[in-house]
Design a protein around this motif. Structure first.
Motif, PDB file in Angstrom:
ATOM      1  N   VAL A  35      30.347  71.444  34.680  1.00  0.00           N
ATOM      2  CA  VAL A  35      31.697  71.256  34.145  1.00  0.00           C
ATOM      3  C   VAL A  35      32.426  72.600  34.071  1.00  0.00           C
ATOM      4  N   CYS A  36      31.757  73.620  33.569  1.00  0.00           N
ATOM      5  CA  CYS A  36      32.367  74.953  33.475  1.00  0.00           C
ATOM      6  C   CYS A  36      32.742  75.496  34.851  1.00  0.00           C
ATOM      7  N   LEU A  37      31.831  75.355  35.811  1.00  0.00           N
ATOM      8  CA  LEU A  37      32.100  75.868  37.157  1.00  0.00           C
ATOM      9  C   LEU A  37      33.282  75.154  37.806  1.00  0.00           C
ATOM     10  N   VAL A  38      33.337  73.850  37.626  1.00  0.00           N
ATOM     11  CA  VAL A  38      34.450  73.090  38.200  1.00  0.00           C
ATOM     12  C   VAL A  38      35.770  73.512  37.562  1.00  0.00           C
ATOM     13  N   LEU A  39      35.786  73.661  36.233  1.00  0.00           N
ATOM     14  CA  LEU A  39      37.016  74.071  35.547  1.00  0.00           C
ATOM     15  C   LEU A  39      37.424  75.486  35.935  1.00  0.00           C
ATOM     16  N   VAL A  40      36.463  76.357  36.127  1.00  0.00           N
ATOM     17  CA  VAL A  40      36.777  77.707  36.604  1.00  0.00           C
ATOM     18  C   VAL A  40      37.413  77.635  37.996  1.00  0.00           C
ATOM     19  N   LEU A  41      36.857  76.777  38.842  1.00  0.00           N
ATOM     20  CA  LEU A  41      37.337  76.663  40.219  1.00  0.00           C
ATOM     21  C   LEU A  41      38.746  76.084  40.283  1.00  0.00           C
ATOM     22  N   ILE A  42      39.041  75.060  39.481  1.00  0.00           N
ATOM     23  CA  ILE A  42      40.320  74.356  39.618  1.00  0.00           C
ATOM     24  C   ILE A  42      41.408  74.885  38.681  1.00  0.00           C
ATOM     25  N   ILE A  43      41.026  75.718  37.698  1.00  0.00           N
ATOM     26  CA  ILE A  43      42.023  76.218  36.745  1.00  0.00           C
ATOM     27  C   ILE A  43      42.048  77.740  36.711  1.00  0.00           C
ATOM     28  N   ALA A  44      40.912  78.348  36.370  1.00  0.00           N
ATOM     29  CA  ALA A  44      40.892  79.791  36.120  1.00  0.00           C
ATOM     30  C   ALA A  44      41.118  80.603  37.405  1.00  0.00           C
ATOM     31  N   LEU A  45      40.434  80.272  38.475  1.00  0.00           N
ATOM     32  CA  LEU A  45      40.545  81.067  39.702  1.00  0.00           C
ATOM     33  C   LEU A  45      41.951  81.008  40.324  1.00  0.00           C
ATOM     34  N   PRO A  46      42.597  79.843  40.391  1.00  0.00           N
ATOM     35  CA  PRO A  46      43.982  79.844  40.904  1.00  0.00           C
ATOM     36  C   PRO A  46      44.921  80.701  40.066  1.00  0.00           C
ATOM     37  N   LEU A  47      44.767  80.666  38.736  1.00  0.00           N
ATOM     38  CA  LEU A  47      45.617  81.488  37.881  1.00  0.00           C
ATOM     39  C   LEU A  47      45.307  82.975  38.070  1.00  0.00           C
ATOM     40  N   TRP A  48      44.046  83.306  38.239  1.00  0.00           N
ATOM     41  CA  TRP A  48      43.674  84.700  38.477  1.00  0.00           C
ATOM     42  C   TRP A  48      44.221  85.176  39.824  1.00  0.00           C
ATOM     43  N   THR A  49      44.199  84.305  40.820  1.00  0.00           N
ATOM     44  CA  THR A  49      44.749  84.668  42.129  1.00  0.00           C
ATOM     45  C   THR A  49      46.249  84.885  42.041  1.00  0.00           C
ATOM     46  N   LEU A  50      46.929  84.068  41.245  1.00  0.00           N
ATOM     47  CA  LEU A  50      48.363  84.250  41.031  1.00  0.00           C
ATOM     48  C   LEU A  50      48.644  85.602  40.402  1.00  0.00           C
ATOM     49  N   LEU A  51      47.863  85.967  39.385  1.00  0.00           N
ATOM     50  CA  LEU A  51      48.025  87.265  38.742  1.00  0.00           C
ATOM     51  C   LEU A  51      47.748  88.404  39.725  1.00  0.00           C
ATOM     52  N   SER A  52      46.716  88.257  40.525  1.00  0.00           N
ATOM     53  CA  SER A  52      46.371  89.298  41.499  1.00  0.00           C
ATOM     54  C   SER A  52      47.471  89.464  42.542  1.00  0.00           C
ATOM     55  N   LYS A  53      48.031  88.342  42.996  1.00  0.00           N
ATOM     56  CA  LYS A  53      49.073  88.402  44.022  1.00  0.00           C
ATOM     57  C   LYS A  53      50.325  89.118  43.514  1.00  0.00           C
ATOM     58  N   SER A  54      50.578  89.044  42.202  1.00  0.00           N
ATOM     59  CA  SER A  54      51.785  89.664  41.651  1.00  0.00           C
ATOM     60  C   SER A  54      51.723  91.187  41.660  1.00  0.00           C
TER      61      SER A  54
END
Length: 571
Positions: A35-54
């Protein structure tokens, strides 16, 4: 018996895991980890990528805060920020007083037809946000039947955005304020009546203070919905730029991903602020209630009841009539010159290359989101709430589950663009497919579904798990035979919530569709761009009818499930 009921839940579950051996605990730990890994994949990582892209340039090199500095130096983008804050503030100032009085009428009066008025006010929830804009175009647009009421002003711009957003966000504020007013302690009002306190003084000293945190929460919700919405300003905004359309233009139009990420993070600020204010407001609201509180039952007051009846009738009729005009317009041959009825506007292939395929794709998206999302959300909530192993891991999973509440759909959609479309990501094969849109939709609406599941699970006494553990029954068997059947009404609520929102979503998926996965809500945007307003209204009508039909089916199924649960409990 009472001593056993109070002591067993605290000790038996832990004893049960020890007696069952490490196998059951390992299974539980593995499931929580998944459950944690899935939530990291679908929520945390996209948001982190958005922050990195900025903080990168177009070539992917780190540039620090240079993009933010360029944003501040850009008069156009800064003007869009000011425009967004202005229309969101105006819409909030309009919606909150109207929604408060409407909620007051539903909870603090004895007026007739409360159920009908409540249903009328919730109508915008079953349609995409841009349906409100299309409806206003039919009424007040250049060819609107009430164009003269505009007194020379143009609907296309801030006036139209504020009006359409007010329509769209009204039911969201109403639901919050109705709940806030329903939580009042009836003893305070009874005491005030016994002391001969005037109704005006009661309102200012009891009613309003008791609902003030609901008002704050509703205001931030409306503000966030408006400032992050894409559909309304895209359809009715004209040349009036806002942050949501700027983000779309930067990513889709100019392929300027770093600046699109910056705009997304700017959109995230009010949502995060609203999230923390809402959390604080909920905690303080709860502190106002006590175990001895009694519900308030208003007494009959002819003058008050009929005054509120007239108000709710006007507001409710305005909502239904506005959307009704859009539905009517979808059947009209040529608005407003030839009002004869036709079904030609529903032949979408005339104006949209995909024809009815967009609607079929939306049904697929909604169905898959409801089935997959409900299963994952409920199982995840069960693992977090009912198991006692790995408390830190369960706490981390709960944090991730609550995170989407502070993330607008447009921002999450941007994160998915940067994450799933990245060349280094092996999952980039999913970009543009229905799968990535299902994942995005589940993530977008995860928090409300998670809270619904937790609320239902908290109502089940832990004695069930205690007895199962003492009898060495695996937790998954207790889940399938006891927990899931008891929680079936909540499971249906989650499924319908995810289905309806998947049918009506626009902002979160506007960046993610492919040539073969265009959704009905996206087709409306393209039809409107092509000038086919009648066909756009027709597609919106089909979406709204589908969502309402599913909700009515949900009501019938809930009644059936409730009856079976009652018979099961009697046995």
């Amino acid at each position: 018996m009472s001593e056993l009921a109070t002591s067993a839940p605290a000790a038996a579950p832990a004893m049960g895991f020890r007696r069952a051996g490490l196998g059951e605990a390992q299974v539980a730990g593995a499931l929580i980890t998944v459950v944690c890994l899935v939530l990291v994949l679908i929520i945390a990582l996209p948001l982190w990528t958005l922050l990195s892209k900025s903080v990168q340039n177009v070539d992917g090199q780190f540039v620090g805060l240079a993009n933010f500095a360029a944003y501040v130096r850009s008069p156009t983008l800064v003007a869009s920020l000011a425009n967004s804050v202005m229309v969101a503030g105006l819409a909030t100032a309009i919606v909150i007083p109207l929604a408060f009085v409407y909620a007051y009428a539903l909870t603090r009066s004895r007026m007739p037809l409360k159920g009908l008025f409540a249903a009328a006010a919730l109508l915008p929830i079953f349609a995409p946000s841009l349906m409100a804009a299309l409806a206003l175009i039919y009424v007040f647009g250049n060819q609107g039947i009430l164009k003269s009421w505009m007194m020379g002003a143009s609907l296309y711009g801030p006036v139209g955005i504020v009006a359409a957003e007010a329509l769209y966000s009204f039911p969201h504020a109403l639901l919050i304020l109705t709940t806030a007013l329903s939580l009042a302690d009836g003893r305070l009002r009874e005491a005030a009546d016994a002391l001969g306190t005037t109704r005006r003084r009661i309102f200012w000293t009891i009613t309003l203070p008791g609902a003030r945190y609901g008002l704050v929460s509703a205001a931030f919700v409306v503000f966030t919905l408006v400032i992050t919405d894409f559909g309304v300003p895209k359809v009715i905004g004209g040349q009036f730029d806002v942050l949501a359309t700027d983000a779309y233009r930067q990513v889709v139009g100019q392929q300027n991903f770093p600046m699109g990420a910056v705009v997304g993070l700017v959109l995230l600020i009010p949502a995060v602020a609203a999230f923390f204010v809402d959390r604080r407001a909920q905690k303080r609201q709860t502190a106002l209630l006590s175990a001895r509180a009694t519900p308030y039952f208003p007494k009959r007051d002819r003058q008050r009841d009929w005054s509120l009846f007239v108000f709710t009738a006007l507001v409710g009729s305005a909502i239904v009539a506005t959307y009704g005009v859009a539905v009517w317009g979808s059947f009209v041959r040529y608005w407003p010159y030839n009002l004869s009825l036709t079904l030609n506007n529903y032949d979408f292939a005339n104006v949209e290359p995909t024809g009815w395929e967009g609607y079929v794709n939306s049904l697929k998206l909604a169905g898959l989101t409801a089935v997959i999302g409900t299963a994952f959300v409920f199982v995840g909530a069960y693992l977090i709430e009912k198991l006692i192993v790995f408390p830190r891991l369960r706490g981390f999973a709960h944090f991730l589950a609550m995170l989407p509440m502070a993330v607008p759909g447009l921002v999450l959609g941007l994160g998915y663009v940067f994450f799933f479309n990245a060349s280094w990501n092996p999952l980039n094969v999913l970009y543009g497919t229905l799968i990535v849109m299902v994942i995005n939709t589940v993530a977008h609406y995860y928090t409300v579904a998670h809270i619904t599941a937790l609320t239902s699970l908290k109502q089940i006494d832990r004695e069930f798990e205690a007895v199962s553990a003492s009898l060495k029954v695996p937790f998954w068997r207790t889940f399938s035979r006891v927990t899931a059947p008891i929680c079936m009404p909540a499971i249906l609520d989650i499924a319908v919530y995810l289905f309806v929102n998947a049918m009506t979503t626009v902002s979160a998926v506007i960046f993610l569709y492919g040539s073969s996965t265009k959704l009905a809500s996206i087709a409306i945007v393209h039809m409107d761009e092509a000038g086919a307003v009648a066909s756009a209204a027709a597609m919106g009508t089909v979406i709204m009818a589908t969502a309402i039909g599913v909700k009515l089916l949900h009501v019938a199924l809930n009644a059936l499930v409730f009856g079976r649960l009652q018979r099961w409990r009697v046995r």
